[in-house]
Enzyme design. Structure first.
Site, short mmCIF file in Angstrom:
data_model
loop_
_atom_site.label_atom_id
_atom_site.label_comp_id
_atom_site.label_asym_id
_atom_site.label_seq_id
_atom_site.Cartn_x
_atom_site.Cartn_y
_atom_site.Cartn_z
N LYS A 1 7.79 46.18 -48.33
CA LYS A 1 6.40 46.49 -47.99
C LYS A 1 6.11 46.07 -46.55
O LYS A 1 5.54 46.84 -45.78
CB LYS A 1 5.43 45.74 -48.92
CG LYS A 1 5.56 46.09 -50.37
CD LYS A 1 4.57 45.30 -51.23
CE LYS A 1 4.77 43.80 -51.21
NZ LYS A 1 6.04 43.33 -51.77
N ARG B 1 -3.12 43.52 -55.66
CA ARG B 1 -2.05 43.05 -56.54
C ARG B 1 -2.50 42.96 -57.99
O ARG B 1 -1.71 42.63 -58.86
CB ARG B 1 -1.68 41.63 -56.10
CG ARG B 1 -0.58 41.60 -55.06
CD ARG B 1 0.59 41.06 -55.47
NE ARG B 1 1.42 40.08 -54.91
CZ ARG B 1 1.86 39.96 -53.68
NH1 ARG B 1 1.44 40.70 -52.73
NH2 ARG B 1 2.76 39.07 -53.41
N ARG C 1 16.78 37.06 -46.29
CA ARG C 1 15.66 37.34 -45.38
C ARG C 1 15.34 36.15 -44.47
O ARG C 1 15.34 35.00 -44.88
CB ARG C 1 14.41 37.69 -46.18
CG ARG C 1 13.17 37.82 -45.29
CD ARG C 1 12.05 38.45 -45.98
NE ARG C 1 11.57 37.68 -47.11
CZ ARG C 1 10.56 38.07 -47.87
NH1 ARG C 1 9.95 39.21 -47.62
NH2 ARG C 1 10.17 37.33 -48.88
N ARG D 1 11.54 31.78 -45.92
CA ARG D 1 10.32 31.45 -46.66
C ARG D 1 10.63 30.50 -47.81
O ARG D 1 11.62 30.66 -48.50
CB ARG D 1 9.68 32.74 -47.20
CG ARG D 1 8.65 33.31 -46.25
CD ARG D 1 8.21 34.69 -46.63
NE ARG D 1 7.73 34.83 -48.00
CZ ARG D 1 7.23 35.96 -48.48
NH1 ARG D 1 7.12 37.03 -47.69
NH2 ARG D 1 6.82 36.04 -49.71
N ARG E 1 8.18 35.17 -59.11
CA ARG E 1 7.41 36.22 -58.40
C ARG E 1 7.67 37.59 -59.03
O ARG E 1 6.75 38.41 -59.15
CB ARG E 1 7.79 36.23 -56.91
CG ARG E 1 7.13 35.10 -56.13
CD ARG E 1 7.83 34.82 -54.82
NE ARG E 1 7.86 35.95 -53.92
CZ ARG E 1 8.75 36.11 -52.95
NH1 ARG E 1 9.69 35.19 -52.74
NH2 ARG E 1 8.70 37.16 -52.18
P1 AP5 Z 1 10.23 42.81 -46.68
O1 AP5 Z 1 9.73 43.95 -45.89
O2 AP5 Z 1 10.00 41.45 -46.17
O3 AP5 Z 1 9.74 42.93 -48.22
P2 AP5 Z 1 8.30 42.75 -48.88
O4 AP5 Z 1 8.12 43.85 -49.86
O5 AP5 Z 1 7.26 42.58 -47.85
O6 AP5 Z 1 8.56 41.43 -49.71
P3 AP5 Z 1 7.68 40.10 -49.84
O7 AP5 Z 1 8.59 39.03 -50.35
O8 AP5 Z 1 6.92 39.83 -48.60
O9 AP5 Z 1 6.70 40.52 -50.97
P4 AP5 Z 1 5.84 39.62 -51.82
O10 AP5 Z 1 4.94 40.63 -52.41
O11 AP5 Z 1 6.56 38.78 -52.78
O12 AP5 Z 1 5.22 38.55 -50.79
P5 AP5 Z 1 3.81 38.39 -50.07
O13 AP5 Z 1 4.04 37.79 -48.76
O14 AP5 Z 1 3.03 39.64 -50.17
O15 AP5 Z 1 11.81 43.05 -46.91
C1 AP5 Z 1 12.60 42.10 -47.62
C2 AP5 Z 1 13.96 41.94 -46.94
O16 AP5 Z 1 14.70 43.17 -47.06
C3 AP5 Z 1 13.90 41.65 -45.43
O17 AP5 Z 1 14.93 40.78 -45.11
C4 AP5 Z 1 14.13 43.04 -44.78
O18 AP5 Z 1 14.73 42.92 -43.50
C5 AP5 Z 1 15.05 43.70 -45.79
N1 AP5 Z 1 14.85 45.16 -45.91
C6 AP5 Z 1 13.66 45.83 -45.90
N2 AP5 Z 1 13.87 47.16 -46.08
C7 AP5 Z 1 15.21 47.31 -46.21
C8 AP5 Z 1 16.06 48.46 -46.42
N3 AP5 Z 1 15.55 49.70 -46.53
N4 AP5 Z 1 17.39 48.27 -46.49
C9 AP5 Z 1 17.92 47.02 -46.40
N5 AP5 Z 1 17.18 45.89 -46.18
C10 AP5 Z 1 15.84 46.05 -46.10
O19 AP5 Z 1 3.11 37.31 -51.01
C11 AP5 Z 1 3.54 35.98 -51.04
C12 AP5 Z 1 2.62 35.14 -51.93
O20 AP5 Z 1 1.29 35.15 -51.39
C13 AP5 Z 1 2.45 35.65 -53.36
O21 AP5 Z 1 3.49 35.18 -54.20
C14 AP5 Z 1 1.08 35.08 -53.72
O22 AP5 Z 1 1.16 33.71 -54.02
C15 AP5 Z 1 0.30 35.23 -52.42
N6 AP5 Z 1 -0.36 36.55 -52.31
C16 AP5 Z 1 -0.15 37.49 -51.35
N7 AP5 Z 1 -0.94 38.56 -51.55
C17 AP5 Z 1 -1.67 38.29 -52.67
C18 AP5 Z 1 -2.66 39.03 -53.40
N8 AP5 Z 1 -3.04 40.26 -53.01
N9 AP5 Z 1 -3.19 38.46 -54.49
C19 AP5 Z 1 -2.84 37.22 -54.88
N10 AP5 Z 1 -1.91 36.47 -54.25
C20 AP5 Z 1 -1.32 37.00 -53.15
MG MG Z 2 6.04 41.00 -47.20
#
Ligand code: AP5
Ligand code: MG
Ligand code: ZN
Length: 220
Positions: free
Chosen positions: A13, A88, A127, A160, A171
């Site tokens: 994402k 979410r 990552r 992270r 998660r």
């Molecule tokens: P990356 O692009 O970083 O993936 P991502 O989908 O953004 O994954 P996240 O871990 O950030 O998602 P998340 O939803 O768990 O975390 P968030 O920060 O939103 O890519 C991942 C890896 O793959 C990277 O190394 C990249 O280089 C690689 N990659 C990407 N595309 C690729 C491809 N095509 N081929 C190969 N490699 C590739 O949330 C964190 C925490 O915050 C949550 O757990 C929660 O506690 C809180 N939070 C955030 N938003 C909310 C909400 N809306 N409501 C409640 N709590 C929330």
């Molecule tokens: Mg992310």
């Protein structure tokens, strides 16, 4: 234009929302990045959300909706934005609809990045993130030019604290229980578009731009 990027932890994402926002000239609004910045700065918000994030649990809807509502009022979101990691829960999706309709706008499309569980685990364990600009890197798929340094801003890269095996498992559990209903929400509105996220980054990005269609892309 308002776009929503959906997908499991590690689906890409953040990677794809950053590319799309650059290509379309829209702000990139990432709830996780905003929370992590608040934790780093030690603000009141940061202190209140840290325990949820460390566990891999969702931050309560009320807090998250308030954060996004404030972010949406900033000038760079006037002509739209790309949401990453929000909404979410269906409660958040309904709140987002209320926020955009009150401005006479609507969510244009929800892009669902679909990735196998095996690939998600591979991506999260390799990552690295920039502490300054939040850009994601991957040890194998997209390493930085210089070890531990961000190509874009020279910031320091770190792993992270919620990318440990145990927290990733939690998660994923939370995602399947609480976030997959959001897919149904946008499907029912005829706005959901799924892309195969197992492909390479550029291919995924091209497919997303194709999915938006000339009508949406031309508006920018
Ligand atoms: P990356 O692009 O970083 O993936 P991502 O989908 O953004 O994954 P996240 O871990 O950030 O998602 P998340 O939803 O768990 O975390 P968030 O920060 O939103 O890519 C991942 C890896 O793959 C990277 O190394 C990249 O280089 C690689 N990659 C990407 N595309 C690729 C491809 N095509 N081929 C190969 N490699 C590739 O949330 C964190 C925490 O915050 C949550 O757990 C929660 O506690 C809180 N939070 C955030 N938003 C909310 C909400 N809306 N409501 C409640 N709590 C929330
Ligand atoms: Mg992310
Ligand atoms: Zn950076």
């Amino acid at each position: 234009m308002f776009l929503v990027f959906l997908g499991a932890p590690g689906a890409g994402k953040g990677t794809q929302a950053a590319i799309a926002s650059r290509k379309l000239g829209l702000a990139h609004v990432a709830s996780g990045d905003l929370f992590r910045q608040a934790v780093d700065k030690g603000t009141r918000l940061g202190k209140s959300v840290k325990a949820y994030m460390d566990k891999g649990a969702l931050v309560p809807d009320e807090v998250t909706i308030q954060l996004i509502s404030e972010r949406l009022n900033e000038p760079d979101c006037r002509s739209g934005c790309v949401f990453d990691g929000f909404p979410r829960t269906t409660e958040q999706a309904r709140a987002l609809d209320r926020m955009v309709t009150s401005r006479g706008e609507a969510i244009d499309k929800a892009i669902y990045i679909e990735v196998t569980e095996k690939e998600l685990l591979k991506r999260l364990s390799g990552r690295w993130i920039c502490r300054k600009c939040q850009a994601p890197y991957h040890e194998v798929a997209s390493p930085p030019k210089a070890r531990n340094i961000c190509d874009k801003c020279d910031g320091e890269l770190y792993q992270r604290s919620d990318d440990t095996e145990e927290t990733v498992r939690e998660r994923l559990k939370v995602y399947f229980a609480q976030t997959t209903p959001v897919l149904d929400y946008y499907q029912a509105e005829g706005k959901l578009f799924a892309v195969d996220g197992n492909l390479g980054m550029e291919e995924v990005s091209d497919n997303i731009i194709d999915a938006l269609g000339p009508k949406l892309v031309k508006t920018k």
